[in-house]
Design a protein around this motif. Sequence first.
Motif, PDB file in Angstrom:
ATOM      1  N   ALA A  36       0.824  -1.207   0.000  1.00 49.48           N
ATOM      2  CA  ALA A  36       0.000   0.000   0.000  1.00 49.48           C
ATOM      3  C   ALA A  36       0.855   1.253   0.000  1.00 49.48           C
ATOM      4  CB  ALA A  36      -0.931  -0.011   1.215  1.00 49.48           C
ATOM      5  N   ARG A  37       1.973   1.215   0.700  1.00 53.95           N
ATOM      6  CA  ARG A  37       2.886   2.356   0.709  1.00 53.95           C
ATOM      7  C   ARG A  37       3.407   2.667  -0.691  1.00 53.95           C
ATOM      8  NH1 ARG A  37       6.956   0.410   3.799  1.00 53.95           N
ATOM      9  NH2 ARG A  37       8.267   0.127   1.976  1.00 53.95           N
ATOM     10  N   GLU A  38       3.468   1.641  -1.544  1.00 54.60           N
ATOM     11  CA  GLU A  38       3.920   1.824  -2.924  1.00 54.60           C
ATOM     12  C   GLU A  38       2.776   2.178  -3.866  1.00 54.60           C
ATOM     13  OE1 GLU A  38       7.147   1.798  -3.940  1.00 54.60           O
ATOM     14  OE2 GLU A  38       7.512   1.746  -1.786  1.00 54.60           O
ATOM     15  N   GLY A  39       1.577   2.400  -3.305  1.00 56.58           N
ATOM     16  CA  GLY A  39       0.448   2.813  -4.132  1.00 56.58           C
ATOM     17  C   GLY A  39      -0.340   1.673  -4.734  1.00 56.58           C
ATOM     18  N   VAL A  40      -0.204   0.467  -4.184  1.00 56.00           N
ATOM     19  CA  VAL A  40      -0.920  -0.702  -4.686  1.00 56.00           C
ATOM     20  C   VAL A  40      -2.280  -0.802  -4.002  1.00 56.00           C
ATOM     21  CG1 VAL A  40      -0.890  -3.225  -4.849  1.00 56.00           C
ATOM     22  CG2 VAL A  40       1.231  -1.925  -5.162  1.00 56.00           C
ATOM     23  N   HIS A  41      -3.333  -0.982  -4.797  1.00 60.58           N
ATOM     24  CA  HIS A  41      -4.679  -1.198  -4.264  1.00 60.58           C
ATOM     25  C   HIS A  41      -4.808  -2.641  -3.793  1.00 60.58           C
ATOM     26  CE1 HIS A  41      -5.581   2.708  -5.863  1.00 60.58           C
ATOM     27  NE2 HIS A  41      -5.333   2.313  -7.092  1.00 60.58           N
ATOM     28  N   LEU A  42      -5.528  -2.839  -2.693  1.00 60.08           N
ATOM     29  CA  LEU A  42      -5.479  -4.123  -2.003  1.00 60.08           C
ATOM     30  C   LEU A  42      -6.834  -4.787  -1.841  1.00 60.08           C
ATOM     31  CD1 LEU A  42      -3.208  -3.091   1.023  1.00 60.08           C
ATOM     32  CD2 LEU A  42      -2.464  -4.341  -1.020  1.00 60.08           C
ATOM     33  N   VAL A  43      -6.807  -6.109  -1.888  1.00 61.32           N
ATOM     34  CA  VAL A  43      -7.840  -6.941  -1.290  1.00 61.32           C
ATOM     35  C   VAL A  43      -7.147  -7.744  -0.199  1.00 61.32           C
ATOM     36  CG1 VAL A  43      -9.414  -8.877  -1.586  1.00 61.32           C
ATOM     37  CG2 VAL A  43      -9.294  -7.099  -3.335  1.00 61.32           C
ATOM     38  N   ILE A  44      -7.551  -7.516   1.032  1.00 58.33           N
ATOM     39  CA  ILE A  44      -6.962  -8.235   2.155  1.00 58.33           C
ATOM     40  C   ILE A  44      -7.943  -9.296   2.625  1.00 58.33           C
ATOM     41  CG2 ILE A  44      -5.486  -6.319   2.841  1.00 58.33           C
ATOM     42  CD1 ILE A  44      -7.471  -5.754   5.141  1.00 58.33           C
ATOM     43  N   ASN A  45      -7.451 -10.225   3.414  1.00 58.03           N
ATOM     44  CA  ASN A  45      -8.251 -11.391   3.768  1.00 58.03           C
ATOM     45  C   ASN A  45      -7.860 -11.895   5.158  1.00 58.03           C
ATOM     46  OD1 ASN A  45      -7.354 -14.636   3.509  1.00 58.03           O
ATOM     47  ND2 ASN A  45      -9.539 -14.239   3.363  1.00 58.03           N
ATOM     48  N   GLY A  46      -8.805 -12.492   5.831  1.00 60.76           N
ATOM     49  CA  GLY A  46      -8.541 -13.112   7.129  1.00 60.76           C
ATOM     50  C   GLY A  46      -9.805 -13.748   7.657  1.00 60.76           C
ATOM     51  N   ARG A  47      -9.649 -14.605   8.652  1.00 59.87           N
ATOM     52  CA  ARG A  47     -10.801 -15.319   9.212  1.00 59.87           C
ATOM     53  C   ARG A  47     -11.474 -14.552  10.338  1.00 59.87           C
ATOM     54  NH1 ARG A  47      -7.872 -21.046  10.010  1.00 59.87           N
ATOM     55  NH2 ARG A  47      -6.205 -19.614  10.541  1.00 59.87           N
ATOM     56  N   ASP A  48     -10.726 -13.709  11.037  1.00 56.58           N
ATOM     57  CA  ASP A  48     -11.257 -12.937  12.162  1.00 56.58           C
ATOM     58  C   ASP A  48     -11.824 -11.623  11.611  1.00 56.58           C
ATOM     59  OD1 ASP A  48     -11.516 -11.117  14.329  1.00 56.58           O
ATOM     60  OD2 ASP A  48     -10.022 -12.209  15.490  1.00 56.58           O
ATOM     61  N   VAL A  49     -13.146 -11.516  11.602  1.00 56.68           N
ATOM     62  CA  VAL A  49     -13.798 -10.365  10.961  1.00 56.68           C
ATOM     63  C   VAL A  49     -13.399  -9.060  11.643  1.00 56.68           C
ATOM     64  CG1 VAL A  49     -16.025  -9.297  10.456  1.00 56.68           C
ATOM     65  CG2 VAL A  49     -15.741 -11.763  10.158  1.00 56.68           C
ATOM     66  N   ASP A  50     -13.342  -9.036  12.957  1.00 60.04           N
ATOM     67  CA  ASP A  50     -12.996  -7.812  13.670  1.00 60.04           C
ATOM     68  C   ASP A  50     -11.554  -7.391  13.379  1.00 60.04           C
ATOM     69  OD1 ASP A  50     -15.517  -7.674  14.781  1.00 60.04           O
ATOM     70  OD2 ASP A  50     -14.939  -8.698  16.634  1.00 60.04           O
ATOM     71  N   ALA A  51     -10.640  -8.345  13.418  1.00 58.86           N
ATOM     72  CA  ALA A  51      -9.243  -8.032  13.125  1.00 58.86           C
ATOM     73  C   ALA A  51      -9.078  -7.571  11.688  1.00 58.86           C
ATOM     74  CB  ALA A  51      -8.364  -9.256  13.397  1.00 58.86           C
ATOM     75  N   LEU A  52      -9.827  -8.189  10.780  1.00 60.43           N
ATOM     76  CA  LEU A  52      -9.749  -7.815   9.367  1.00 60.43           C
ATOM     77  C   LEU A  52     -10.260  -6.396   9.149  1.00 60.43           C
ATOM     78  CD1 LEU A  52      -9.040  -8.924   6.535  1.00 60.43           C
ATOM     79  CD2 LEU A  52     -11.421  -9.661   6.345  1.00 60.43           C
ATOM     80  N   ASP A  53     -11.368  -6.058   9.798  1.00 63.00           N
ATOM     81  CA  ASP A  53     -11.910  -4.705   9.677  1.00 63.00           C
ATOM     82  C   ASP A  53     -10.940  -3.675  10.249  1.00 63.00           C
ATOM     83  OD1 ASP A  53     -14.163  -2.858   9.081  1.00 63.00           O
ATOM     84  OD2 ASP A  53     -14.143  -2.589  11.258  1.00 63.00           O
ATOM     85  N   ALA A  54     -10.306  -4.011  11.373  1.00 62.33           N
ATOM     86  CA  ALA A  54      -9.326  -3.095  11.966  1.00 62.33           C
ATOM     87  C   ALA A  54      -8.129  -2.911  11.044  1.00 62.33           C
ATOM     88  CB  ALA A  54      -8.869  -3.628  13.323  1.00 62.33           C
ATOM     89  N   ALA A  55      -7.692  -3.990  10.411  1.00 59.57           N
ATOM     90  CA  ALA A  55      -6.564  -3.894   9.481  1.00 59.57           C
ATOM     91  C   ALA A  55      -6.919  -3.011   8.292  1.00 59.57           C
ATOM     92  CB  ALA A  55      -6.166  -5.287   9.006  1.00 59.57           C
TER      93      ALA A  55
END
Length: 267
Positions: A36-55
């Motif tokens: 992201a620091r290099e300007g890349v758009h992201l799709v992130i993923n994880g099993r913990d919904v709260d942790a994922l939203d915080a990230a």
Amino acid sequence: TPRRGSSRMDLGIEGRRAIVCASSRGLGFACADALAREGVHLVINGRDVDALDAARRNLLDLHDVEVQAVAGDIGDEATREAILLACSGPDILVNNNSGPSPGRFADWDRDDWVSALDANMLAPLAMIRLVLDGMAARGFGRIVNITSAMVKSPRSPMGLSTGARTGLTSVAKAISQDVVAANVTINNLLPERFDTGRQRQMAELHAELAGITVDDAYEKMKATIAAGRLGQPGEFGDACAFLCSAQAGFISGQNLQLDGGSYGGLI
């Protein structure tokens, strides 16, 4: 402890799109942050919904990029499909998944081995299969698998992880030769002793088994690293970002050891 720099490296990937699996925390998050620091758009993923939203909120606060989040386990076909719906033409794939717990060979049955293979070999290969042809057709692709130093330095308590990730390494090496002429690279990052939540779990387990404090367990871990310290997640993320860069098109099928200089072999 070295301070992680926050300056951009100009890696020629601004505006690219990346899928970073298991990226709500730890090394996966560090990779997402560096991209992201290099300007890349992201799709992130994880099993913990709260942790994922915080990230996701953290990344949006820090960087001027688009960030979508898809909850679930990449071992599930529905999760993989949802990730590809969110990012139908990715330029970058960072494969990551939680590893099996350490244990004893005598205690592992067939279900344990199948579970390890599903999570740490078959799931990342399924992700690669979904994106590989499109990357080749578009003439750009960077795939990075987060594996483990145990791939090159196996130890019996980590046998489940070693077996599955070595299988992934072998298949990734084979297919890397098929697509590198299309400017698609496939490489592996092999971490050892990074200061993450996973490492704290290992320290707590070691402390319990050895009858010592967690702080003492950390000191024993540091003593096994030639650099005399644990790695910082940001250092790992920066290495990932470089392998995803435009400049890294001539590097493929490689295993990059990130272990503070501790690996004793030549190759």
